[in-house]
Enzyme design. Structure first.
Site, PDB file in Angstrom:
ATOM      1  N   HIS A 155       4.044   7.823   9.043  1.00 27.92           N
ATOM      2  CA  HIS A 155       5.311   7.661   8.304  1.00 27.92           C
ATOM      3  C   HIS A 155       6.519   8.164   9.086  1.00 27.92           C
ATOM      4  CE1 HIS A 155       3.096   7.641   4.124  1.00 27.92           C
ATOM      5  NE2 HIS A 155       2.604   6.744   4.977  1.00 27.92           N
ATOM      6  N   GLU A 197       0.840  -1.211   0.000  1.00 22.14           N
ATOM      7  CA  GLU A 197       0.000   0.000   0.000  1.00 22.14           C
ATOM      8  C   GLU A 197       0.865   1.246   0.000  1.00 22.14           C
ATOM      9  OE1 GLU A 197      -2.279   3.430   1.277  1.00 22.14           O
ATOM     10  OE2 GLU A 197      -0.532   2.587   2.248  1.00 22.14           O
TER      11      GLU A 197
END
Lengths: 22, 428
Positions: free
Chosen positions: B390, B292
């Protein structure tokens, strides 16, 4: 591929069916 | 009273804390899971084993061809006006620098428009983007396209303010996109604080010189797997209600929030149905996507492989925006489908998650929209999601056991009832 289409379903009946899961 | 039974079992019963504990075992064992790494494949093997031990049906992996980008060592050293190690993370798919690095004067801009207006200053420079945080969909354009815009004007590298609404001097990575027509130059994110400092220096007219070193490289594509498990339907086993999250993560943090939470509430939806001895009329399928983070390649290849059966897909759901305290469900579909799903969400009063919103679904299930398959995602209080996204801060400490139970309850009730209705959801 043609997709399912259900013009004749009864929305109220489905809602009553869902209510039975409560 | 199946809905109440499910919610009570997940929140107060023997499944209490199970989602969190399973995810904690997983992330503590494997850490982060970038595509192309053996670690991700080991974690998929682990999951396949766990899903089989959980008694689920048709547990298997489905091969996916994935990009294989490797970060390597990297640094961005401010040389003028003073020596300082800028806090940075290279961006996924970035090319590396020569071994000696790229040393160049930097200019700082706050938008693509400003970059265009100052195009004559760009050749030979490192461009620092200090774009303000607006929202993820708006601000992420700078992460995606900074390198292309910079290279088009003759810049030698780009450094982008991290796409985050809050920072404690943490860099955030992510994928970026080159154009085939534009020279590929190295690109990285820097911490919000450092981008703001460089902007202040530039505003004072101070000369800024940066030495950027990145060993990033792209290896040949490799094979990963989507992880699939089912509770087989009792009446229409060929018809599918799909719940999903992605198992891969970035190579920083632990991928607990993005998207361990979404993947594990999807497992829990099937696991709870199995533990309660329920058997819906049609099949509940869980997919933990791979790839993803590098552009949704796992879900795209799943769609390409299975789209011939789109008429049998009743509903596709994805959780990839956090598993904080849930408050409802967001759905896309025909008006009658939305009416039906709204009735199901009304059953979620005991977990205080009765908000129903017509809206978008996630990247990984978006491909099914063109075939008319209804899609949905979880509404949760994810106001701080992009604080951790992230970054090295994406750890189990972001997750809360009770919130995860509530999310799992929502996910299970909605997917089970749709799978158990007499008819599939109506389509346009």
């Amino acid at each position: 591929k043609s997709l399912l289409k259900r013009p004749n379903y009864d929305l109220q009946k489905i809602k009553e069916e869902i209510a039975s899961y409560k | 009273d199946v809905a109440n039974k499910i919610m009570d079992f997940v929140v107060n019963g023997s499944a209490k804390g199970q989602t969190y504990n399973r995810l904690a075992l997983f992330t503590d064992t494997f850490g982060n899971r970038l595509v192309g790494t053996q670690n991700l494949e080991n974690s998929i093997d682990f999951m396949l084993d766990q899903l089989k031990k959980d008694g689920l049906d048709n547990v298997h992996g489905e091969n996916v061809t994935v990009p294989n980008w490797v970060r390597g060592n990297e640094s961005a050293m401010l040389l003028e006006p003073r020596r300082y190690n800028l806090i940075m993370l290279g961006l996924g798919s970035s090319v590396g620098t020569p071994p000696e690095g790229i040393t160049a004067e930097a200019i700082v801009v706050s938008s693509f428009d400003e970059l265009t207006n100052r195009s004559s200053e760009v050749p030979g420079k490192i461009v620092v983007f200090n774009q303000p945080w607006v929202s993820y969909p708006v601000s992420v354009a700078y992460r995606d396209f900074a390198a292309v815009h910079t290279a088009q004007l003759g810049g030698v590298a780009s450094l982008v303010r991290s796409i985050a609404g809050f920072s404690i001097h943490s860099p955030h990575t992510g994928w970026q996109d080159y154009s085939d027509k534009v020279k590929k130059i190295p690109t990285a994110c820097i911490a919000v604080e450092d981008a703001e400092m460089l902007a202040r220096m530039a505003a004072r007219g101070t000369k800024i010189v940066i030495q950027l070193k990145m060993q990033a490289k792209t290896l040949p594509q490799s094979i990963s797997r989507n992880t699939v498990a089912e509770v087989a339907g009792s009446v229409h086993p060929e018809q599918v209600v799909l719940v999903s999250g992605h198992l891969d993560s970035w190579d920083v943090g632990q991928g607990a929030m993005d998207d361990g939470g979404g993947a594990f509430i999807s497992w829990q939806a099937l696991s709870v149905v199995r533990q309660l001895g329920l058997r819906p009329k049609r099949t509940m399928r869980m997919v933990m996507w791979t790839g993803e983070e590098v552009g949704g390649v796992g879900s795209l290849q799943y769609y390409q492989r299975h789209k011939a059966n789109a008429s049998n897909y009743d509903l596709v759901m994805e959780s990839d925006m956090g598993t904080f305290t849930p408050y409802g469900i967001e759905m896309r579909g025909s008006n009658d489908t939305l009416e039906i799903l709204k009735s199901i969400v009304e059953l979620l009063g005991p977990v205080n998650a009765t908000t129903f919103r017509k809206g978008e679904d996630g990247l990984d299930v978006s491909y099914w929209e063109k075939d008319g398959v209804p899609g949905g995602s979880l509404l949760n209080h994810n106001e701080h999601y992009f604080w951790f996204h992230h970054s090295d801060g994406d750890t189990m400490s972001v997750q809360d056991p009770h919130s995860m139970d509530l999310c799992a309850a929502v996910w299970t009730v909605v997917s089970y009832i749709v799978a158990d209705l007499d008819n599939m959801l109506p389509r346009n």
